[in-house]
Design a protein around this motif. Structure first.
Motif, mmCIF file in Angstrom:
data_model
loop_
_atom_site.group_PDB
_atom_site.id
_atom_site.type_symbol
_atom_site.label_atom_id
_atom_site.label_comp_id
_atom_site.label_asym_id
_atom_site.label_seq_id
_atom_site.Cartn_x
_atom_site.Cartn_y
_atom_site.Cartn_z
ATOM 1 N N ASN A 1 0.977 -1.732 -0.279
ATOM 2 C CA ASN A 1 0.366 -0.092 -0.188
ATOM 3 C C ASN A 1 0.790 1.233 0.065
ATOM 4 O O ASN A 1 0.569 2.281 -0.608
ATOM 5 N N ILE A 2 1.686 1.296 0.217
ATOM 6 C CA ILE A 2 2.407 2.189 0.851
ATOM 7 C C ILE A 2 3.390 2.116 -0.539
ATOM 8 O O ILE A 2 3.347 3.953 -1.484
ATOM 9 N N ARG A 3 3.980 1.633 -1.589
ATOM 10 C CA ARG A 3 4.104 1.536 -2.657
ATOM 11 C C ARG A 3 3.083 1.981 -3.539
ATOM 12 O O ARG A 3 3.573 3.205 -4.003
ATOM 13 N N ARG A 4 2.339 1.809 -3.185
ATOM 14 C CA ARG A 4 0.803 2.556 -4.685
ATOM 15 C C ARG A 4 0.689 3.636 -4.442
ATOM 16 O O ARG A 4 0.483 4.426 -5.279
ATOM 17 N N GLU A 5 0.654 4.002 -3.001
ATOM 18 C CA GLU A 5 0.717 5.359 -2.797
ATOM 19 C C GLU A 5 1.640 6.695 -3.210
ATOM 20 O O GLU A 5 1.318 7.397 -4.472
ATOM 21 N N ARG A 6 2.773 5.854 -3.409
ATOM 22 C CA ARG A 6 4.178 6.613 -3.223
ATOM 23 C C ARG A 6 4.166 6.655 -5.846
ATOM 24 O O ARG A 6 4.350 7.939 -5.965
ATOM 25 N N VAL A 7 3.785 5.181 -5.707
ATOM 26 C CA VAL A 7 3.257 5.343 -7.229
ATOM 27 C C VAL A 7 2.013 7.053 -7.768
ATOM 28 O O VAL A 7 2.156 7.299 -8.857
ATOM 29 N N LYS A 8 1.100 6.519 -6.872
ATOM 30 C CA LYS A 8 0.072 7.720 -7.484
ATOM 31 C C LYS A 8 0.581 8.945 -7.199
ATOM 32 O O LYS A 8 0.178 9.187 -7.863
ATOM 33 N N GLU A 9 1.687 9.488 -6.385
ATOM 34 C CA GLU A 9 2.024 10.497 -5.824
ATOM 35 C C GLU A 9 2.799 11.199 -6.917
ATOM 36 O O GLU A 9 2.537 12.066 -7.573
ATOM 37 N N THR A 10 3.882 9.824 -7.257
ATOM 38 C CA THR A 10 4.592 10.442 -8.561
ATOM 39 C C THR A 10 3.869 10.426 -10.053
ATOM 40 O O THR A 10 3.930 11.110 -10.531
ATOM 41 N N GLU B 1 0.776 12.105 -10.719
ATOM 42 C CA GLU B 1 0.368 13.340 -10.176
ATOM 43 C C GLU B 1 1.312 14.685 -9.820
ATOM 44 O O GLU B 1 0.306 15.729 -10.895
ATOM 45 N N THR B 2 2.368 14.623 -10.245
ATOM 46 C CA THR B 2 3.345 15.380 -10.238
ATOM 47 C C THR B 2 3.854 15.288 -11.446
ATOM 48 O O THR B 2 4.323 16.486 -11.710
#
Length: 243
Positions: free
Chosen positions: A230-239, A241-242
């Motif tokens: 889940n941490i990895r998934r959120e990081r991918v999502k943040e990437t 979005e930027t």
């Protein structure tokens, strides 16, 4: 609102899950799914919190918002056991709490022992909330001679050679394994011969035992790997979005 006194008491794994499987000839005909059974302890915890707060009734919608599951899922789960609710009224919290506890087998006492007096075994032995749920810590066993005779919350650590007689003489329902996987299988075979009814297995190996003996295999690292995902998934999502 959530009981956070003990880090090992996460939803999927808890002592109540074993008690469900050991309970109720009355539910055998209906073949309740393990997914539903797995959610019952969480309902039980939330309803207990509501009861302690003096809440007398709650709708499936309000319970849904509290637990972050759909109201339809809650109704479907409860309908497996007769529904409990009343249209226009909702659920009587105390009654529902009591009935789920009964379904989980918490209206009777379960005696348990812990095999393995290391850090995890002692932590489980010191967890007072088990008694509140009717799980009574009766004995602890280890093969390390330096630990024999020591006590965990007033319970003496005994040698492994004493285990079989102790189980038979003290009406032990559940054995908790907190030992290395290299010895877990052989210890489980010994437990089977004693007529033990359930094993809560923290050893890093899945146990296969004869039909009629319930096993809950708990791999603590599995939860950490889910968090990692889940941490990895959120990081991918943040990437994304930027960009």
């Amino acid at each position: 609102m959530i009981d956070s006194n003990f880090t090992f008491c996460y939803d999927k794994v808890n002592t109540a899950a074993i008690a469900v499987s050991m309970e109720v000839e009355t539910l055998e005909e209906k073949e309740i799914s393990q997914a539903v059974i797995g959610r019952l302890p969480r309902y039980f915890r939330y309803l207990g919190e509501l009861k302690d707060q003096g809440v007398e009734r709650i709708s499936s919608q309000d319970l849904s918002e509290l637990m972050k599951v759909t109201a339809s899922q809650i109704r479907q789960d409860f309908n497996n056991f007769g529904g409990f609710g009343q249209q226009g009224y909702g659920y009587n919290v105390e009654y529902l709490y009591r009935e789920i506890g009964r379904i989980l087998g918490l209206d009777r006492q379960h005696n348990f022992i812990i095999i393995g007096a290391g850090n995890l075994g002692r932590a489980l032995g010191n967890y007072l909330n088990f008694e509140r749920r009717g799980f009574i810590f009766r004995g602890m066993f280890d093969q390390n001679p330096e630990l024999i005779g020591m006590e965990v919350r007033g319970v003496r650590i005994m040698a492994m050679e004493e285990m079989e007689d102790f189980i038979r003489e003290n009406d032990i329902d559940i054995a908790v394994l907190t030992i290395p996987k290299t010895s877990a299988v052989s210890v489980a075979e010994r437990l089977v011969k004693t007529g033990i009814r359930a094993i809560w297995n923290f050893a890093h190996v899945d146990l296969n035992v004869p039909e009629g003996i319930e096993v809950e295999n708990v791999h603590l690292s599995d939860s950490l790997m889910k968090l990692s995902y889940n941490i990895r998934r959120e990081r991918v999502k943040e990437t994304e979005e930027t960009k």
